[in-house]
Design a protein around this motif. Structure first.
Motif, PDB file in Angstrom:
ATOM      1  N   LYS A 109       1.136  -1.329   0.164  1.00  0.00           N
ATOM      2  CA  LYS A 109       0.149   0.227  -0.002  1.00  0.00           C
ATOM      3  C   LYS A 109       0.535   1.452   0.043  1.00  0.00           C
ATOM      4  O   LYS A 109       1.699   1.104   0.452  1.00  0.00           O
ATOM      5  CB  LYS A 109      -0.665   0.066   1.002  1.00  0.00           C
ATOM      6  N   GLY A 129      -4.462   5.070  -0.774  1.00  0.00           N
ATOM      7  CA  GLY A 129      -5.640   4.830  -0.657  1.00  0.00           C
ATOM      8  C   GLY A 129      -6.392   3.510  -1.588  1.00  0.00           C
ATOM      9  O   GLY A 129      -6.818   3.083  -1.329  1.00  0.00           O
ATOM     10  N   ASP A 174      -5.798   0.626   0.118  1.00  0.00           N
ATOM     11  CA  ASP A 174      -7.085  -0.086   1.535  1.00  0.00           C
ATOM     12  C   ASP A 174      -8.397  -0.015   0.090  1.00  0.00           C
ATOM     13  O   ASP A 174      -9.073  -0.883   1.015  1.00  0.00           O
ATOM     14  CB  ASP A 174      -7.791   1.418   2.161  1.00  0.00           C
ATOM     15  N   HIS A 196      -9.630   6.844  -9.689  1.00  0.00           N
ATOM     16  CA  HIS A 196      -8.561   7.098  -8.392  1.00  0.00           C
ATOM     17  C   HIS A 196      -8.613   8.475  -8.142  1.00  0.00           C
ATOM     18  O   HIS A 196      -8.373   9.215  -7.092  1.00  0.00           O
ATOM     19  CB  HIS A 196      -7.722   6.322  -7.570  1.00  0.00           C
ATOM     20  N   ASN A 215     -16.304   6.439  -1.544  1.00  0.00           N
ATOM     21  CA  ASN A 215     -15.520   4.819  -1.202  1.00  0.00           C
ATOM     22  C   ASN A 215     -16.347   4.691   0.057  1.00  0.00           C
ATOM     23  O   ASN A 215     -16.849   6.040   0.951  1.00  0.00           O
ATOM     24  CB  ASN A 215     -13.855   5.196  -0.508  1.00  0.00           C
ATOM     25  N   ARG A 259       0.404  11.026   1.793  1.00  0.00           N
ATOM     26  CA  ARG A 259       1.698  11.416   0.182  1.00  0.00           C
ATOM     27  C   ARG A 259       2.386  12.661   1.079  1.00  0.00           C
ATOM     28  O   ARG A 259       1.311  14.077   0.568  1.00  0.00           O
ATOM     29  CB  ARG A 259       1.359  11.062  -1.194  1.00  0.00           C
ATOM     30  N   GLN A 300      -0.329  17.411  -4.095  1.00  0.00           N
ATOM     31  CA  GLN A 300      -1.915  17.371  -4.624  1.00  0.00           C
ATOM     32  C   GLN A 300      -2.363  17.461  -2.966  1.00  0.00           C
ATOM     33  O   GLN A 300      -3.652  18.256  -2.601  1.00  0.00           O
ATOM     34  CB  GLN A 300      -2.437  15.981  -4.986  1.00  0.00           C
ATOM     35  N   LYS A 301      -1.304  17.086  -2.162  1.00  0.00           N
ATOM     36  CA  LYS A 301      -2.048  17.221  -0.386  1.00  0.00           C
ATOM     37  C   LYS A 301      -1.549  18.583   0.099  1.00  0.00           C
ATOM     38  O   LYS A 301      -2.416  18.168   0.900  1.00  0.00           O
ATOM     39  CB  LYS A 301      -1.366  15.991  -0.026  1.00  0.00           C
ATOM     40  N   GLY A 309       7.859   9.134   6.739  1.00  0.00           N
ATOM     41  CA  GLY A 309       8.420   7.810   6.523  1.00  0.00           C
ATOM     42  C   GLY A 309       6.662   6.977   6.155  1.00  0.00           C
ATOM     43  O   GLY A 309       5.405   7.702   6.033  1.00  0.00           O
ATOM     44  N   SER A 361       4.484   4.334   8.053  1.00  0.00           N
ATOM     45  CA  SER A 361       3.445   3.767   8.994  1.00  0.00           C
ATOM     46  C   SER A 361       2.412   3.647   8.906  1.00  0.00           C
ATOM     47  O   SER A 361       1.239   4.605   9.697  1.00  0.00           O
ATOM     48  CB  SER A 361       4.555   3.863  10.068  1.00  0.00           C
ATOM     49  N   GLU A 384      -9.170  16.016  -4.194  1.00  0.00           N
ATOM     50  CA  GLU A 384      -8.984  14.694  -3.377  1.00  0.00           C
ATOM     51  C   GLU A 384     -10.082  14.066  -3.584  1.00  0.00           C
ATOM     52  O   GLU A 384     -11.398  14.362  -4.234  1.00  0.00           O
ATOM     53  CB  GLU A 384      -9.353  15.185  -2.429  1.00  0.00           C
ATOM     54  N   CYS A 444     -11.319  11.608  -2.967  1.00  0.00           N
ATOM     55  CA  CYS A 444     -12.159  10.868  -2.765  1.00  0.00           C
ATOM     56  C   CYS A 444     -11.929  11.600  -0.960  1.00  0.00           C
ATOM     57  O   CYS A 444     -12.045  12.170  -0.764  1.00  0.00           O
ATOM     58  CB  CYS A 444     -12.600   9.448  -2.874  1.00  0.00           C
ATOM     59  N   GLY A 445     -10.635  10.658  -0.643  1.00  0.00           N
ATOM     60  CA  GLY A 445      -9.901  11.151   0.493  1.00  0.00           C
ATOM     61  C   GLY A 445     -10.483  10.188   1.472  1.00  0.00           C
ATOM     62  O   GLY A 445     -11.580   9.259   1.622  1.00  0.00           O
ATOM     63  N   LEU A 446      -9.270   9.112   2.369  1.00  0.00           N
ATOM     64  CA  LEU A 446     -10.014   8.147   3.042  1.00  0.00           C
ATOM     65  C   LEU A 446      -9.774   8.933   4.623  1.00  0.00           C
ATOM     66  O   LEU A 446      -9.862   8.304   5.750  1.00  0.00           O
ATOM     67  CB  LEU A 446      -9.213   6.716   2.532  1.00  0.00           C
ATOM     68  N   ASN A 447      -9.179   9.194   4.968  1.00  0.00           N
ATOM     69  CA  ASN A 447      -8.183  10.360   6.519  1.00  0.00           C
ATOM     70  C   ASN A 447      -9.164  10.621   6.779  1.00  0.00           C
ATOM     71  O   ASN A 447      -9.535  10.771   8.238  1.00  0.00           O
ATOM     72  CB  ASN A 447      -6.839  10.628   5.746  1.00  0.00           C
TER      73      ASN A 447
HETATM   74  N1  ADQ Z   1       2.924   8.058   5.651  1.00  0.00           N
HETATM   75  C1  ADQ Z   1       2.095   7.584   5.582  1.00  0.00           C
HETATM   76  N2  ADQ Z   1       1.965   6.282   6.811  1.00  0.00           N
HETATM   77  C2  ADQ Z   1       1.309   4.897   6.398  1.00  0.00           C
HETATM   78  N3  ADQ Z   1      -0.142   5.445   5.847  1.00  0.00           N
HETATM   79  C3  ADQ Z   1      -0.382   6.447   4.623  1.00  0.00           C
HETATM   80  C4  ADQ Z   1       0.663   7.665   4.563  1.00  0.00           C
HETATM   81  N4  ADQ Z   1       0.564   8.494   3.805  1.00  0.00           N
HETATM   82  C5  ADQ Z   1      -0.510   7.633   3.185  1.00  0.00           C
HETATM   83  N5  ADQ Z   1      -1.044   6.586   4.025  1.00  0.00           N
HETATM   84  C6  ADQ Z   1      -2.190   6.053   3.969  1.00  0.00           C
HETATM   85  O1  ADQ Z   1      -2.882   5.551   3.186  1.00  0.00           O
HETATM   86  C7  ADQ Z   1      -4.059   5.849   2.774  1.00  0.00           C
HETATM   87  C8  ADQ Z   1      -4.043   7.313   1.524  1.00  0.00           C
HETATM   88  O2  ADQ Z   1      -4.834   8.193   1.557  1.00  0.00           O
HETATM   89  P1  ADQ Z   1      -5.254   9.249   0.989  1.00  0.00           P
HETATM   90  O3  ADQ Z   1      -6.915   9.415   0.401  1.00  0.00           O
HETATM   91  O4  ADQ Z   1      -5.114   9.392   0.973  1.00  0.00           O
HETATM   92  O5  ADQ Z   1      -5.384   8.438  -0.762  1.00  0.00           O
HETATM   93  P2  ADQ Z   1      -4.387   8.926  -2.238  1.00  0.00           P
HETATM   94  O6  ADQ Z   1      -3.953  10.287  -1.895  1.00  0.00           O
HETATM   95  O7  ADQ Z   1      -3.105   7.917  -2.077  1.00  0.00           O
HETATM   96  O8  ADQ Z   1      -5.207   8.244  -3.376  1.00  0.00           O
HETATM   97  C9  ADQ Z   1      -6.654   7.725  -4.398  1.00  0.00           C
HETATM   98  O9  ADQ Z   1      -7.165   7.229  -3.873  1.00  0.00           O
HETATM   99  C10 ADQ Z   1      -7.756   7.391  -2.380  1.00  0.00           C
HETATM  100  C11 ADQ Z   1      -8.947   5.762  -2.493  1.00  0.00           C
HETATM  101  O10 ADQ Z   1      -9.680   6.324  -3.941  1.00  0.00           O
HETATM  102  C12 ADQ Z   1      -8.622   8.739  -2.872  1.00  0.00           C
HETATM  103  O11 ADQ Z   1      -9.458   9.035  -1.864  1.00  0.00           O
HETATM  104  C13 ADQ Z   1      -7.726   9.734  -3.211  1.00  0.00           C
HETATM  105  O12 ADQ Z   1      -8.814  10.937  -2.991  1.00  0.00           O
HETATM  106  C14 ADQ Z   1      -7.117   9.605  -3.818  1.00  0.00           C
HETATM  107  O13 ADQ Z   1      -6.150  10.744  -4.354  1.00  0.00           O
HETATM  108  C15 ADQ Z   1      -4.508   5.917   4.346  1.00  0.00           C
HETATM  109  O14 ADQ Z   1      -4.739   4.508   4.376  1.00  0.00           O
HETATM  110  C16 ADQ Z   1      -3.678   6.831   4.651  1.00  0.00           C
HETATM  111  O15 ADQ Z   1      -3.904   6.194   6.376  1.00  0.00           O
END
Ligand code: ADQ
Length: 763
Positions: free
Chosen positions: A285, A288, A291, A440, A526, A585, A589-590, A639, A641, A662, A664-667
């Protein structure tokens, strides 16, 4: 030239080896429906033809013989005559038995209806069954107990009745069946029977496919009693009686069987689903996607679908067992062997595709290496993944390609819909297989030079599918473009994002393509894996002073996690200071740079900030630098984790998500589940899922700001902190509302199912 060879060599393979082998592999499963049809229809044909022919031949002969009062033919005629007489005798016996049974039923019916009447009135029930006035008994328990006994007794009696009726019925049925079989033998129908058996065997060649046989045979047996040519009328009568008896027995309200399996939630829409993704938690992983690829399949399986996830085998995973199956695929002119590993978890089949290119990763990064290296990995992965339903038996049976839909994810697997069309469907194969492509993140598209086309191994005329012109890249090769055009359906991970990708700002050059394919686009927000992300169950809270908590223990459990996090991070352990978290990440984007811009204001406040992430080197350095500069308030954890992500989600009061876009965003979803309040840029899925707090009506789930601007971020965060400090009740209200939401995948899975069904009927 290479491109031509690459393309055609694959087609040669299709013609000669791969598809033949594949067809063999898929036939037992795919044809089962057809087989069933053949089995039934041939059986019907047998019954119809057999019945008519036997009846007309023997029947007419016998009648004529009888009319002439002499033996018309020979010994065979005698045998037939005797046999028919014997059958008539037996049939009469059956009718007598049935009459008797009907009489019994009528009597028992009377008894049952009188008992039922008594059950209807508790008083009369008590007195009727005990013969004394038990209502005078002061011992309520004993009265209740007695009435239970009586109910149970009558219930049992009723059951006994139904049971005995059924036994009688089955006796008659088996008698009829036995007689039918004997009759067949007498009339030489055994020949037909063996022919029919052959037909059944034929439909399941050498596979011992019990599922198919068991489907066919029961439909054959009841029919076997039909060839009573001469006693057709009697038989008809018997069968009517039989069905009356069965109906009679079955119309009785039988108590529900406790362990009877409910029908699948998906009902008649049950399908074979294969989710294909470049990453899947917990094995691999980076964000997201991992996940979603882990949780959505489980949710679809809970609805009753047969679900598989196919993912590259990047490492040694204990759950993945070798299947011993090896296949060759051509990637850019080079034959590459893949092997398949397999696991079965939570009702989902996981298949891992193994080849050294998935293991020898540059910097141990699954998306590492140059553009062409990544592309080759994805070409091999998609080519191998698409044939998994033919080659890899899961639970002993391949998925086959009927009633099958692939769910491809992002550009990495956007080649799959293209291959499905180009290699198979355009050649009359996999006609009942469909593909859905999930966006995504449209910002990553698999762009390259048009020359890259030769790497994907398709006939030359497919190149146009990949060509895209945009002001930035000019005419280029774009994998997402081809996938979006060829997929049967497209899903984006929120409604907001489904709208954004159609705009020039949000489509990253693909907006025109997406607009053209709007008819097949749908936004589905999601869900979250509520086992993995649950404050009650979280496995990362079993040590270091953390604790599991729920809505009931929010006010004690969450502060305990906050204290544990502060301790773990080496921050002052203070209950009253707002602790803000960021997880993600580290890229454009973030919106990490917006946090950087807001940093001077933030550190001027009484707050604590922890940021966890990996990504762009400059942003990683920035995190380290902030921690060095503001050691009493800021922590920058560079890192990846998962444990720390869970702990921050529980221990923080606020989750900050200033994402520029974003999907969707899961956090924010995880945060709300943990009573942690999101402050987000209202974009894409963040806007869909975080309703802004309305202090006048005590509604809403967090704070939002409407442009990616540090000033707006500060404004929203300022209001949030004000509420945290001065409006504790409102704060707790927001927390509780967030925790009480149903954020599970179940709802989203149902919507995916609608998309899968739409794809299935897409021609
Ligand atoms: N350094 C780190 N250590 C541990 N865990 C970390 C981490 N960095 C990120 N994560 C975990 O990775 C996941 C990231 O989820 P996001 O929704 O931000 O997804 P992301 O932008 O990668 O994916 C894309 O796909 C997802 C899924 O569809 C969409 O929600 C999103 O908007 C889209 O950008 C979460 O579970 C988060 O806790």
């Amino acid at each position: 030239m290479a491109s031509v060879r690459g393309g055609f060599s694959l087609f040669e393979k299709i013609d000669n080896g791969t598809i033949n082998g594949s067809c063999r592999a898929r036939s037992p499963f795919e044809i089962s429906g057809y087989r069933k049809y053949v089995g039934v229809s041939s059986n019907l044909r047998f019954v119809r033809d057999g019945f008519c022919r036997e009846r007309s031949k023997k029947g007419r002969g016998s009648l004529v013989a009888k009319a002439a009062g002499k033996d018309l033919n020979n010994e065979e005629g005698d045998v037939t005559e005797d046999a028919l007489n014997a059958t008539l005798e037996k049939s009469k016996k059956v009718l007598a038995m049935q009459k008797d049974l009907l009489q019994q039923i009528a009597e028992r019916k009377k008894i049952v209806s009188s008992i039922k009447k008594n059950i209807g009135s508790p008083e009369s029930e008590v007195s009727a069954s005990t013969g004394s006035d038990m209502s005078k008994d002061s011992d309520g328990a004993s009265t209740a107990g007695d009435s239970d006994t009586k109910y149970d007794r009558s219930g049992r009696f009723f059951n006994d009745f139904v049971q005995s009726t059924k036994t009688e019925v089955s006796k008659i049925s088996s008698f009829i069946a036995t007689e039918g079989t004997k009759k067949e033998r007498v009339e030489g129908v055994s020949h037909q029977r063996s022919k029919q058996d052959e037909e059944i065997k034929e439909t399941s060649p050498g596979t011992g496919d019990k599922s198919v046989q068991s489907k066919v045979v029961p439909q054959v047996l009841p029919q076997a009693s039909k060839p009573y040519g001469l006693v057709k009328e009697e038989l008809k009568e018997m069968q009517t009686v039989k069905s009356d008896v069965v109906e009679e027995a079955e119309s009785k309200p039988e108590p529900e069987e406790k362990d009877s399996k409910p029908p699948p939630l998906a009902g008649a829409n049950v399908m074979n689903v294969i989710v294909v993704a470049a990453e899947c938690a917990p094995w691999v992983k980076t964000g997201g996607l991992g996940d979603v690829a882990s949780a959505l399949p489980r949710a679809l399986a809970r609805r009753g679908h047969r679900v598989m996830v196919v993912v590259p085998h990047y490492g040694d995973y204990p759950e993945a067992q070798p299947t011993g199956i090896y296949k060759w695929y051509n990637v850019a002119g080079q034959d590459m062997e893949v092997s398949y590993f397999q696991g079965y978890i939570d009702g989902v089949d996981f298949v891992f595709i193994d080849n050294y290119i998935f293991r020898d990763l540059p910097n141990n990064n699954i998306y590492g290496g140059d553009r062409l290296e990544v592309l080759k990995r994805m070409v091999l992965f998609c080519k191998a993944a698409i044939e998994v339903p033919w080659h890899v038996p899961c639970g002993g049976v391949c998925y086959g390609d009927g009633n099958l839909v692939f769910i491809a994810n992002d550009w990495h697997t956007a080649l799959l819909p293209v291959y499905l069309k180009a290699y198979y469907r355009d050649n009359g194969l996999m006609s009942y297989t469909r593909s859905v492509l999930v966006i995504h993140n449209v910002a990553h598209q698999g762009r390259g030079s048009v020359d890259d086309f030769h790497l994907v191994g398709l006939p030359d005329h497919y190149v146009d599918l990949f060509k895209l012109y945009d002001p930035v890249g000019g005419e280029h090769f774009n994998i997402f473009t081809a996938g979006l055009k060829t997929a049967d359906r497209i899903v984006t991970v929120s409604h907001g994002y489904a709208w954004e990708v159609k705009t020039q700002e949000g489509g990253w050059g693909l907006h025109n393509i997406i607009n053209e394919n709007d008819w097949k686009l749908r936004g589905i927000v999601n869900g979250i894996d509520t086992k993995e992300w649950s404050p009650e169950l979280d496995i990362h809270f079993k040590s270091d002073g953390y604790t599991n908590y729920s809505l009931n223990t929010l006010t004690t459990g969450k502060p305990q996690c906050k204290a544990a996090l502060q301790r773990e991070l080496g921050l002052p352990v203070r209950k009253d200071v707002p602790l803000i978290g960021f997880i993600g990440r580290l890229d454009h984007q973030k919106g990490v740079d917006l946090i950087a811009e807001a940093m001077p204001w933030m550190v001027s406040q009484d707050l604590q900030l922890v940021m966890l992430g990996t990504g762009r080197a400059d942003l990683e350095n920035m995190l380290r630098q902030f921690e060095g500069q503001y050691r009493d308030k800021v922590r920058g954890w560079v890192g990846f984790s998962v444990k720390t992500a869970h702990r921050i989600t529980a221990g923080a009061d606020v989750i900050l998500m200033p994402s520029r876009f974003e999907p969707c965003g899961l956090n924010q979803l995880y945060a709300m589940r943990y009573g942690t309040i999101p402050v987000v840029h209202a974009v894409g899925g963040l806007r869909d899922t975080v309703q802004p707090f309305d202090p006048f009506n005590e509604r809403g789930l967090g704070w939002t700001f409407d442009s990616a601007d540090s000033g707006r971020l500060i404004h929203a965060l300022g209001n949030c902190l004000w509420t945290y400090r001065d409006y504790k009740k409102s704060w707790e209200g927001i927390q509780r509302r967030g925790m009480m939401q149903d954020l599970s995948w179940d709802n989203a899975a149902q919507q995916y199912e609608e998309v899968l069904v739409a794809a299935k009927y897409q021609w």
